[in-house]
Structures are given as C-alpha cells and as structure tokens.
Design an enzyme around this catalytic site. Sequence first.
Site, mmCIF file in Angstrom:
data_model
loop_
_atom_site.group_PDB
_atom_site.id
_atom_site.type_symbol
_atom_site.label_atom_id
_atom_site.label_comp_id
_atom_site.label_asym_id
_atom_site.label_seq_id
_atom_site.Cartn_x
_atom_site.Cartn_y
_atom_site.Cartn_z
ATOM 1 N N ASP A 26 -2.479 10.184 21.776
ATOM 2 C CA ASP A 26 -2.735 10.949 22.996
ATOM 3 C C ASP A 26 -2.020 10.271 24.159
ATOM 4 O O ASP A 26 -2.306 9.120 24.486
ATOM 5 C CB ASP A 26 -4.251 11.012 23.229
ATOM 6 C CG ASP A 26 -4.626 11.516 24.607
ATOM 7 O OD1 ASP A 26 -3.810 12.219 25.219
ATOM 8 O OD2 ASP A 26 -5.755 11.203 25.050
ATOM 9 N N ASN A 28 -1.916 11.502 27.419
ATOM 10 C CA ASN A 28 -2.401 11.823 28.767
ATOM 11 C C ASN A 28 -3.903 11.643 28.959
ATOM 12 O O ASN A 28 -4.450 12.038 29.994
ATOM 13 C CB ASN A 28 -1.995 13.259 29.152
ATOM 14 C CG ASN A 28 -2.562 14.296 28.184
ATOM 15 O OD1 ASN A 28 -3.397 13.988 27.335
ATOM 16 N ND2 ASN A 28 -2.095 15.525 28.308
ATOM 17 N N ASP A 30 -6.521 13.024 27.420
ATOM 18 C CA ASP A 30 -7.460 14.134 27.227
ATOM 19 C C ASP A 30 -8.134 14.095 25.861
ATOM 20 O O ASP A 30 -8.912 14.993 25.521
ATOM 21 C CB ASP A 30 -6.762 15.483 27.438
ATOM 22 C CG ASP A 30 -5.682 15.779 26.402
ATOM 23 O OD1 ASP A 30 -5.425 14.934 25.524
ATOM 24 O OD2 ASP A 30 -5.074 16.875 26.485
ATOM 25 N N ASP A 34 -0.604 14.471 21.093
ATOM 26 C CA ASP A 34 0.363 15.445 21.593
ATOM 27 C C ASP A 34 1.786 15.011 21.260
ATOM 28 O O ASP A 34 2.014 13.945 20.677
ATOM 29 C CB ASP A 34 0.193 15.631 23.097
ATOM 30 C CG ASP A 34 0.090 14.309 23.855
ATOM 31 O OD1 ASP A 34 0.922 13.424 23.597
ATOM 32 O OD2 ASP A 34 -0.833 14.159 24.681
ATOM 33 N N ASP A 205 2.483 27.148 4.190
ATOM 34 C CA ASP A 205 1.035 27.134 4.024
ATOM 35 C C ASP A 205 0.598 28.337 3.188
ATOM 36 O O ASP A 205 1.119 29.443 3.348
ATOM 37 C CB ASP A 205 0.380 27.197 5.409
ATOM 38 C CG ASP A 205 -1.132 27.186 5.354
ATOM 39 O OD1 ASP A 205 -1.704 26.161 4.940
ATOM 40 O OD2 ASP A 205 -1.746 28.215 5.709
ATOM 41 N N GLU A 268 2.475 24.564 -0.204
ATOM 42 C CA GLU A 268 1.157 24.520 -0.825
ATOM 43 C C GLU A 268 1.106 25.602 -1.902
ATOM 44 O O GLU A 268 1.452 26.757 -1.649
ATOM 45 C CB GLU A 268 0.105 24.797 0.255
ATOM 46 C CG GLU A 268 -1.320 24.790 -0.224
ATOM 47 C CD GLU A 268 -2.300 25.115 0.900
ATOM 48 O OE1 GLU A 268 -3.462 24.698 0.789
ATOM 49 O OE2 GLU A 268 -1.904 25.787 1.880
#
Length: 531
Positions: A26, A28, A30, A34, A205, A268
């Site tokens: 992270d 920033n 929060d 990211d 996926d 997958e």
Amino acid sequence: MKSCPSGEAWWHDAVVYEIAAISFLDSNGDGIGDLRGLLQRIDYLNWLGVGAVWLTPIYKSPNQDFGYDIADFCAVDPRFGTLDDFDRVVRALHDSGIRLILDLVPNHTSDQHAWFRESRCSRTDPKADWYIWTEPNANGGPPNNWLSRFGGSAWEWCEERRQFYYHSFLSSQPDLNWRNLEVRKAMASTMRFWLDRGVDGFRVDASAVLIKDDLLRDNPRDPEANDKTPPPQVNIPVFTDDRPEAMECIEYIREVLDRYDGRLLCGEVQGKTDRIGHFYGNSKPRLHLPLNFALLDSEWNAISLQATIDAYFNAIPRGAWPDFVIGGHDKHRIASKIGQAQARILAMLLMTIRGTPFLFAGDEIGAEQVAIPAERVQDPFEKLVKGFGLGRDPERAPIRWDDTDGGGFTKGEPWLPLSQDRARNIMAQQRDPNSLLNLYRELIALRRREPCLLQAAYQPRRPRNDVLSFARRLNETEILVGLNISGEPRLFEWLGRGDRLLSSGLDRPPGNIEGPLHLRPNEGVIIKLVR
C-alpha cells in the site's frame, strides 16, 4: 508500448510469480495495496529472480468478489491507481526483464457493467442477447436446478425484462453469452487494448465454464454427496462445466493472442488431472499452459507425490510444455498443510522438475493461512457457504515485509489482518542466509545457470526410504534430485560420484560427494553427476 523482448516461448525459462495488488504493498496508507506499491517493489522481484508477474484483476470493479466482478474491462480501478500507473509498472517490469501476465475474466461481468445495464433494460436492445436470459418454468421459478458456486440457484430474476439471467458465481456477476459472436468480438477488443499496452499474456479465469448447455438440462445429483458436501457441490455439473463448445471459445481467445508475437495464454481449467490434456488443444491450439495444481492436492509422501507427478506427465500431449503451481489467490497456503520444514523440499521440487513454476506472493517465505475474525471476512464463499472451509481470505491476507504493526505493507488499517507471525517476513528472511526465501533465490539462480534443469526430460526413479528422487538429463549432463519427505534421517540410494550443487538447508558447501548419501530430516539435495 512494446512487450518485453523475448524468445517465442519465454515461459519455458521463466518463474511466474502471482501478485494480488491489493495485498502486495500500500503506497498511500488506505490499507489497500496498489500499483504504485507494486512499482516500489520491483527491485525485490528482480532480486528474487522471477521472470514474470501474474497480476490479479486491477480493473474497475465494485469488488464484491476480489475484483473478478468487472465493471469496465479497459479501466483501472481507482483503488489501485490509474492507467498511467499501470503503464509505469509495465515499463519498469520490462526494464528489469520481467514480463507481465494479466488476469482475463471472459466468463462474466459485474452487474454494473454498461453491457449488462443495456442488456437488462429491454429484450430488443442490441445487447439483449449478450448474457444468458431465459423464461421461468411453469411455476414461475428458475428454469432448472443449476447452482451458483456461492450457493443457491444460479438463476436471478430481473423484473425489468421479466426473465431470469444466469450467474455461475454471485448474482452480481452475470455470465456472458459466448454463443453470441458480438460478445466474442468485444472480448477480443479488450484483449487487444491490454496487449497493445505491452502485456505479455493472460491467465484466463474460469475457462472451462464459458459455454453452458443450450437445452438448459438439469445437472444430475452426485450420488456421493452427503451432509459434508458444500451445498453448491451436491450436483455433478455435467451441463454447466467443461462443455465441448467451451474449447472453441478458448481457441478463439488464442487466435486473438497469436496475432501478437511471444505472448502467453495460461488458464484455470476444470476437472481431474486426466482432463488437463485437452486444454492444450487438438487441431487448433488452446492454452499454452493449463494451470496444474496437482501438487497442492497430493498426499504429502514420496509414493503419492511420484504418482501425482507421473499421472500429470502422462495426461499432457506429447510435445506440450508442463507447469506446476504451488499457490494461488484461491488455494490454501501449502505451508499450512505440509509444514515449514517440508516447504523447503517443495521449493526444491518446484524449481528442479520439468516445467514452468508458478508461486503466489508469500509462498517464498512460507506464508501460512491467516486467521480472519468473523467481522473482518471479505470473501463471499465464507459469507455464503459457511462451515466448509471454502473461504479464501486466509491466503489473501497482505504480505508481511517486516515485523511492524503494519508489516511494512501499510501505514493504515490493512484491508485484511496480517499474519501474527511477525518474524516470518521478507526483510528478515533476506537477512538470513539460510532462510526459505534465500533458498528460493538460490534455486531460481541455479535453474537459470543449468540448461539441464530448464530443458531436459524428467526421468523418475523408484522412491525408496521416503525419498522422492528423479533425474534430468540433457546430452552428457545429468542432474539428480533427492528429496527426503520425512522428518527423520533417510538413506538416498544412488551409486556413483557427483558435485553437490545445492542442499535445501543452504548449510552444506558445494563439493564432490559419492552415493549412497545420508539425508538429514527434511533435506533435499541436487547433484550433478560426474561420468
């Protein structure tokens, strides 16, 4: 933006490292990982030696299912950053010689996607047939007994259209209708959007569920289902999963990808090991690498492991390239199953067997399942199908970079709790020359130095005394691997002389040795034979 310069089949040599951006770093405060956080850790990926990053969805999403509910296939979710941030990540990875694989989710969208909003508004809309719609049964209920993987009927009533729509997963994840050629063209357009930005491939996926039975026939009851069977699994998904027509969809995706040089399609897949071969293709190519999770499902002893490996190699077509996966965002952490001592054996097995290795961020430090309090649960499996051990939050918990409260992951409140095992973190293991992390680094480097470990055939040897053993032979070079799958000393039976390249404890120096060899508990060894 160009893709990373590479050979036509660069994945034969690469180690693939799956990253869930939300749990990586992270930037920033929060509490959510990211893209800028990922950018800050590319030096770590380079230090470790991985050849490719597989990034879970970073698309715009209401995030009801870990970002696999996509509201816009061509936008980055603001939680993760911007499209410019994504471009910077691609450039930085490529500058380090690391390729980028994105998750491609062709089976469904979020119900907030513009396509679905148009489709649901009218039976005559141009996108009316972009999803799977049908009439209710005679009693006004769902048309058949198909079940959602998250529990309950897979059919959801839409008052606007006065019809049901199908969802393999959450009701907020309507399935696209891949029988519609316009849907295929739209998905091809999204692929080209990312490929033109330099993405080196996709992980598909839910590739086996792209087509459902057009007659909407009921799935039969599983005769082995009992009160211990999760409710979504009480039927055999004959008419919803792994339909023959789904292979045509994968072939179409591959055709789009093959217009770009040196791009990878992995995915997958569905079913047991003996079904994996047809995902490679027949008259037309499908996936380069159908993902193989057999090691995760195997009993952890020498005989079972060799049987698992043998069954897999027998199942893939002649000339197909194998792969082995030891972790993922929806697979329980294997270190919790086999223990920390055997996690070192797994690392040596993964990096010496023939095929492309895949690991999930954290596997390289022996990350285990993280306890998630009920009030912090995020995963719909745990919320909707409780009590069956299907929840995936424990393996998705953020990575621990150091032993601080925020684990070096965040300065805020993490979106999921971090492991309470503060000592098991990346920076501590980087400092420890004998750590599991440094074992992974040494194994990856050895794999690069020894063409035999990349190219040679796999030659099994009969397991004896709880020692799993095999050879790799390329021209005049032969490398022998012996892995003690026991917590007790064992004799590794082989005759001859060789150079010990590496011991799993990283505490035995390279040098000449002769067989047979006594292995310590949970020890593995790699030997280059001298003729």
